[in-house]
Design a protein around this motif. Structure first.
Motif, mmCIF file in Angstrom:
data_model
loop_
_atom_site.group_PDB
_atom_site.id
_atom_site.type_symbol
_atom_site.label_atom_id
_atom_site.label_comp_id
_atom_site.label_asym_id
_atom_site.label_seq_id
_atom_site.Cartn_x
_atom_site.Cartn_y
_atom_site.Cartn_z
ATOM 1 N N ASP A 146 -1.522 17.983 9.285
ATOM 2 C CA ASP A 146 -2.179 17.490 10.498
ATOM 3 C C ASP A 146 -1.447 16.230 10.990
ATOM 4 O O ASP A 146 -0.260 16.074 10.744
ATOM 5 C CB ASP A 146 -3.656 17.210 10.212
ATOM 6 C CG ASP A 146 -3.840 16.107 9.184
ATOM 7 O OD1 ASP A 146 -2.812 15.661 8.620
ATOM 8 O OD2 ASP A 146 -4.979 15.687 8.941
ATOM 9 N N ALA A 147 -2.143 15.346 11.641
ATOM 10 C CA ALA A 147 -1.477 14.177 12.239
ATOM 11 C C ALA A 147 -1.262 13.036 11.236
ATOM 12 O O ALA A 147 -0.773 11.973 11.617
ATOM 13 C CB ALA A 147 -2.283 13.694 13.434
ATOM 14 N N THR A 148 -1.620 13.242 9.959
ATOM 15 C CA THR A 148 -1.496 12.154 8.983
ATOM 16 C C THR A 148 -0.116 11.480 8.987
ATOM 17 O O THR A 148 -0.044 10.252 9.090
ATOM 18 C CB THR A 148 -1.848 12.675 7.557
ATOM 19 O OG1 THR A 148 -3.151 13.238 7.596
ATOM 20 C CG2 THR A 148 -1.788 11.571 6.526
ATOM 21 N N VAL B 167 0.879 -1.168 0.000
ATOM 22 C CA VAL B 167 0.000 0.000 0.000
ATOM 23 C C VAL B 167 0.913 1.212 0.000
ATOM 24 O O VAL B 167 1.733 1.377 0.899
ATOM 25 C CB VAL B 167 -0.920 0.000 1.234
ATOM 26 C CG1 VAL B 167 -1.652 1.323 1.343
ATOM 27 C CG2 VAL B 167 -1.913 -1.146 1.139
ATOM 28 N N VAL B 168 0.814 2.018 -1.048
ATOM 29 C CA VAL B 168 1.686 3.189 -1.147
ATOM 30 C C VAL B 168 0.896 4.423 -0.708
ATOM 31 O O VAL B 168 0.104 4.964 -1.472
ATOM 32 C CB VAL B 168 2.199 3.371 -2.592
ATOM 33 C CG1 VAL B 168 3.202 4.509 -2.662
ATOM 34 C CG2 VAL B 168 2.813 2.081 -3.111
ATOM 35 N N ALA B 169 1.096 4.835 0.518
ATOM 36 C CA ALA B 169 0.423 6.036 1.002
ATOM 37 C C ALA B 169 1.287 7.230 0.621
ATOM 38 O O ALA B 169 2.421 7.346 1.047
ATOM 39 C CB ALA B 169 0.256 5.958 2.510
ATOM 40 N N VAL B 170 0.735 8.104 -0.232
ATOM 41 C CA VAL B 170 1.487 9.292 -0.620
ATOM 42 C C VAL B 170 0.968 10.463 0.195
ATOM 43 O O VAL B 170 -0.124 10.970 -0.038
ATOM 44 C CB VAL B 170 1.352 9.599 -2.122
ATOM 45 C CG1 VAL B 170 2.260 10.757 -2.506
ATOM 46 C CG2 VAL B 170 1.678 8.376 -2.953
ATOM 47 N N ASP B 171 1.749 10.860 1.166
ATOM 48 C CA ASP B 171 1.347 11.964 2.029
ATOM 49 C C ASP B 171 1.731 13.274 1.339
ATOM 50 O O ASP B 171 2.887 13.624 1.230
ATOM 51 C CB ASP B 171 2.054 11.793 3.379
ATOM 52 C CG ASP B 171 1.879 13.001 4.269
ATOM 53 O OD1 ASP B 171 1.042 13.855 3.940
ATOM 54 O OD2 ASP B 171 2.595 13.080 5.280
#
Ligand code: UDP
Ligand code: MG
Length: 336
Positions: free
Chosen positions: A52-54, A43-47
């Protein structure tokens, strides 16, 4: 840079910007679905430069979910840019892109994968068969957008297909080779035109938090979409010019006739209107030209649409890999 581990079958790319409210809900629904597929996945989470708290939540999640990979962009670069960062760096044989807000149900992902494998498809679109949960404003602007896009790009654009879709490795690579600096994937993917299928689903309400697409970002997407596929707006200039010329010719005739009849009007009103009208037309045309020239300029400069801050799959290889140093402090080895 991407040394693809041979085994990753599925990558799920999720751009997220200030999604602290929805992130835990997303994981609760996404993880069981992916675990149940039985294929190896990431799972590639691209922030996208969340404030915020992400990022903190993502670091925490990585401790308990080894398949989670976190790419952090150094600043907010926009949805399409974040998507680009994820697509370019994903390892999977198939890459699914999905929004973080659970408007697109993760349960559909296995169906997409199955369909792509069964029918050897390169693209599987997620098509919304119902938008009743969207606001009236969103529905009507989206309706207008898709109608316009079908005019501009052609009927290949599936109705109501957003950025929830599956792409094969070949498609991802074809997209990566395009020189676009502001890719609009919902148009580029149909334009590429590889064998495709559809999976329909009901668009749900945003699970938590508020929309990250204000009107300004929507307008930007709309103009990027039109300008990347058509020079038709420039032709508006020609039409307006012609129209202005006709109007002026008519007014000239009127002026001559009134003069001959001997009915001399002071005439300032007509001059006033014509001047204003022509001025407006010229400004509009200049503005249109400016939009295109601006895009040509940006393309020539070739500046990247995003800057990678860190990538948990490549710890230490990038300057300022904050998330990974945090993870290492916690005694964790990176996912790969
Ligand atoms: N998003 C992003 N960067 C931005 C704006 C949005 O990565 O600058 C992400 C957001 O976190 C979400 C997706 O893009 O995962 C779609 O945004 P949103 O759901 O707010 O748009 P909407 O559904 O209201 O059109
Ligand atoms: Mg949304």
């Amino acid at each position: 840079m991407n040394e693809a581990p041979a085994a990753t079958v599925l990558s799920v790319v999720i751009p997220m910007y200030n999604e602290e409210a929805v992130l835990p809900l997303l994981v609760d629904r996404l993880r069981p679905v992916l675990d149940a597929t039985g294929v190896s996945y990431e799972v590639v989470a691209v922030d996208d430069g969340s404030r915020d708290a992400t990022p903190a939540i993502l670091v925490g999640l990585r401790r308990v979910w080894p398949q989670l990979r976190v790419i952090r962009l150094r600043r907010n670069s926009g949805h399409q840019a974040a998507l680009t960062a994820g697509l370019h760096r994903a390892f999977g044989e198939y890459v699914v892109s999905i929004d973080a807000d659970l408007q697109d149900p993760p349960e559909v992902i296995p169906q997409m994968l199955e369909l792509a494998r069964r029918d050897s498809l390169d693209i599987v679109y997620g098509v919304r068969n119902d938008r009743s949960t969207d606001t009236f404003f969103k529905r009507s602007t989206a309706g207008l957008y898709y109608r316009l896009m079908r005019k501009v790009v052609g009927d290949k654009i599936p109705h109501n297909a957003g950025d929830f879709r599956l792409l094969s490795r070949a498609t991802v690579e074809a997209l990566r080779d395009l020189p676009e600096t502001t890719p609009v994937y919902r148009l580029l993917v149909p334009w590429i035109g590889f064998p495709s299928g559809e999976v329909t689903y009901v668009r749900e309400e945003r699970a938590a938090g508020s929309t990250k697409y204000p009107l300004s970002k929507m307008l930007r997407l709309a103009f990027d979409s039109i300008a990347s596929f058509s020079a038709a707006p420039l032709r508006i200039a020609t039409w307006l010019g012609g129209l202005g010329f006709l109007a002026c010719a008519l007014l000239m005739i009127v002026a001559v006739v009134t003069k001959l009849v001997g009915f001399v009007v002071p005439g300032w009103a007509s001059i006033f209107v014509v001047t204003l009208f022509l001025g407006a037309v010229q400004l509009l045309c200049l503005g249109l030209l400016g939009e295109y020239v601006g895009r040509i300029y940006a393309a020539i400069q070739g500046r990247p649409a995003y800057f990678i801050g860190s990538d948990s799959a490549h710890p230490g290889t990038l300057p300022g890999a904050e998330l990974d140093s945090e993870a290492r402090e916690a005694g964790l080895s990176p996912t790969r």
